[in-house]
Design an enzyme around this catalytic site. Structure first.
Site, mmCIF file in Angstrom:
data_model
loop_
_atom_site.group_PDB
_atom_site.id
_atom_site.type_symbol
_atom_site.label_atom_id
_atom_site.label_comp_id
_atom_site.label_asym_id
_atom_site.label_seq_id
_atom_site.Cartn_x
_atom_site.Cartn_y
_atom_site.Cartn_z
ATOM 1 N N GLY A 51 36.942 64.590 23.174
ATOM 2 C CA GLY A 51 37.518 64.119 24.613
ATOM 3 C C GLY A 51 36.667 64.270 25.733
ATOM 4 N N ASP A 110 38.026 67.873 28.456
ATOM 5 C CA ASP A 110 38.751 67.043 29.226
ATOM 6 C C ASP A 110 39.963 67.260 29.869
ATOM 7 O OD1 ASP A 110 40.019 67.524 26.665
ATOM 8 O OD2 ASP A 110 39.979 65.293 26.065
ATOM 9 N N ASP A 113 45.619 72.350 28.543
ATOM 10 C CA ASP A 113 46.757 71.996 28.211
ATOM 11 C C ASP A 113 47.427 73.603 28.150
ATOM 12 O OD1 ASP A 113 49.140 70.673 27.630
ATOM 13 O OD2 ASP A 113 48.735 70.394 25.698
ATOM 14 N N THR A 117 42.457 75.711 23.335
ATOM 15 C CA THR A 117 40.952 75.310 22.958
ATOM 16 C C THR A 117 40.133 75.964 23.982
ATOM 17 O OG1 THR A 117 41.971 73.152 22.570
ATOM 18 C CG2 THR A 117 39.662 73.197 23.271
ATOM 19 N N LEU A 118 40.428 76.280 25.308
ATOM 20 C CA LEU A 118 39.466 76.993 26.110
ATOM 21 C C LEU A 118 39.323 78.430 25.700
ATOM 22 C CD1 LEU A 118 37.857 76.699 28.777
ATOM 23 C CD2 LEU A 118 39.745 77.548 30.050
ATOM 24 N N ARG A 175 39.836 55.653 24.453
ATOM 25 C CA ARG A 175 38.689 56.444 25.015
ATOM 26 C C ARG A 175 37.758 55.842 26.014
ATOM 27 N NH1 ARG A 175 38.532 61.529 22.079
ATOM 28 N NH2 ARG A 175 39.054 61.320 20.096
HETATM 29 P P1 IMP Z 1 45.013 73.039 24.272
HETATM 30 O O1 IMP Z 1 44.174 73.895 23.166
HETATM 31 O O2 IMP Z 1 46.535 73.008 24.162
HETATM 32 O O3 IMP Z 1 44.595 73.499 25.732
HETATM 33 O O4 IMP Z 1 44.678 71.474 24.512
HETATM 34 C C1 IMP Z 1 43.533 70.777 25.100
HETATM 35 C C2 IMP Z 1 43.025 69.700 24.000
HETATM 36 O O5 IMP Z 1 44.162 69.207 23.823
HETATM 37 C C3 IMP Z 1 42.017 69.040 25.175
HETATM 38 O O6 IMP Z 1 40.773 69.123 24.758
HETATM 39 C C4 IMP Z 1 42.478 67.509 24.734
HETATM 40 O O7 IMP Z 1 41.716 67.124 23.681
HETATM 41 C C5 IMP Z 1 43.910 67.541 24.060
HETATM 42 N N1 IMP Z 1 44.994 66.931 24.930
HETATM 43 C C6 IMP Z 1 45.652 67.749 25.710
HETATM 44 N N2 IMP Z 1 46.621 66.964 26.395
HETATM 45 C C7 IMP Z 1 46.207 65.834 26.237
HETATM 46 C C8 IMP Z 1 46.710 64.482 26.636
HETATM 47 O O8 IMP Z 1 47.524 64.238 27.374
HETATM 48 N N3 IMP Z 1 45.999 63.369 26.068
HETATM 49 C C9 IMP Z 1 45.016 63.295 25.194
HETATM 50 N N4 IMP Z 1 44.584 64.639 24.710
HETATM 51 C C10 IMP Z 1 45.037 65.735 25.271
HETATM 52 MG MG MG Z 2 39.687 67.656 23.349
#
Ligand code: IMP
Ligand code: MG
Length: 195
Positions: A51, A110, A113, A117-118, A175
């Site tokens: 992303g 990107d 959330d 991931t971070l 995308r």
């Molecule tokens: P986390 O690990 O829950 O913080 O998610 C982060 C990853 O989820 C990001 O790298 C995005 O690729 C994906 N993501 C989170 N929210 C969205 C969204 O609203 N649209 C598309 N991808 C999302």
């Molecule tokens: Mg992502």
């Protein structure tokens, strides 16, 4: 020309111009960070795939125009699969294409959330020998955080809606949209039943 009124296009949340202005400002902020300023030779930008590729491309061009011609690597992570809800587990599909050992890594994603991931990426990059890890995300869904993770630089705070465009997908589509948009429920439902 086209706008959000064109049928089938997601409605606009962050318009193209607002994103490009913010990216220019972010580039300046990041280059002034004491972990990066004066250490350009050691900087490795790591772009989370898939992303963050559009965000990274625009930010890299803004850096380059300010003298920051950094090394670039890509790290493929996945937490979403095909849906709109995180699976809760982060998997690494591919390690950084450039070895982070000894580098000051600027990790780009990107959206922040749940934060998983971070958290996963920063730990991994440190374990791989990065001397410092700085993080920047285009969007921060601050109210959805489930683990302690905070980016050093944030483009925009994002409401709790599923967004697409500017590199972000729903089931690998949208995308290429030049803005960040909101997909309406009927488009998500249609995708699920395959129409
Ligand atoms: P986390 O690990 O829950 O913080 O998610 C982060 C990853 O989820 C990001 O790298 C995005 O690729 C994906 N993501 C989170 N929210 C969205 C969204 O609203 N649209 C598309 N991808 C999302
Ligand atoms: Mg992502």
């Amino acid at each position: 020309m086209a706008g959000a009124s064109v049928s089938g296009l997601p409605s606009i949340l962050f318009p193209t111009r607002q994103i490009s202005d913010r990216i220019e400002a972010m580039a300046e902020e990041i280059l002034r960070d004491p972990r990066i300023d004066g250490k350009f030779e050691q900087v490795l930008v790591v772009c989370a795939l898939n992303g963050a590729f559009v965000f990274a491309a625009d930010l890299l061009r803004a850096f380059a125009m300010r003298g920051g011609n950094f090394k670039v690597g890509f790290l493929k992570l996945s937490s979403y699969g095909e849906g709109t809800v995180s699976t809760g587990t982060v998997t690494m599909k591919q390690e950084s294409t450039v070895d982070p050992a000894g580098s000051v890594v600027l990790f780009l994603d990107d959206i922040l959330d749940s934060g998983r991931t971070l958290q996963f990426a920063l730990k991994h990059l440190r374990e791989q020998g990065a001397t410092d890890v700085v993080s920047a995300v285009l969007l921060d869904k601050a109210e959805r955080r489930e683990v302690a993770a905070q980016a050093d630089f944030v483009g925009f705070t994002c409401p709790d809606v599923f967004v697409v465009g500017y590199g972000m997908d729903y089931a690998e589509r949208y995308r290429g949209l030049p803005y960040v948009g909101i997909l309406d429920e009927s488009a998500i439902a249609a995708e699920k039943v395959g129409i």
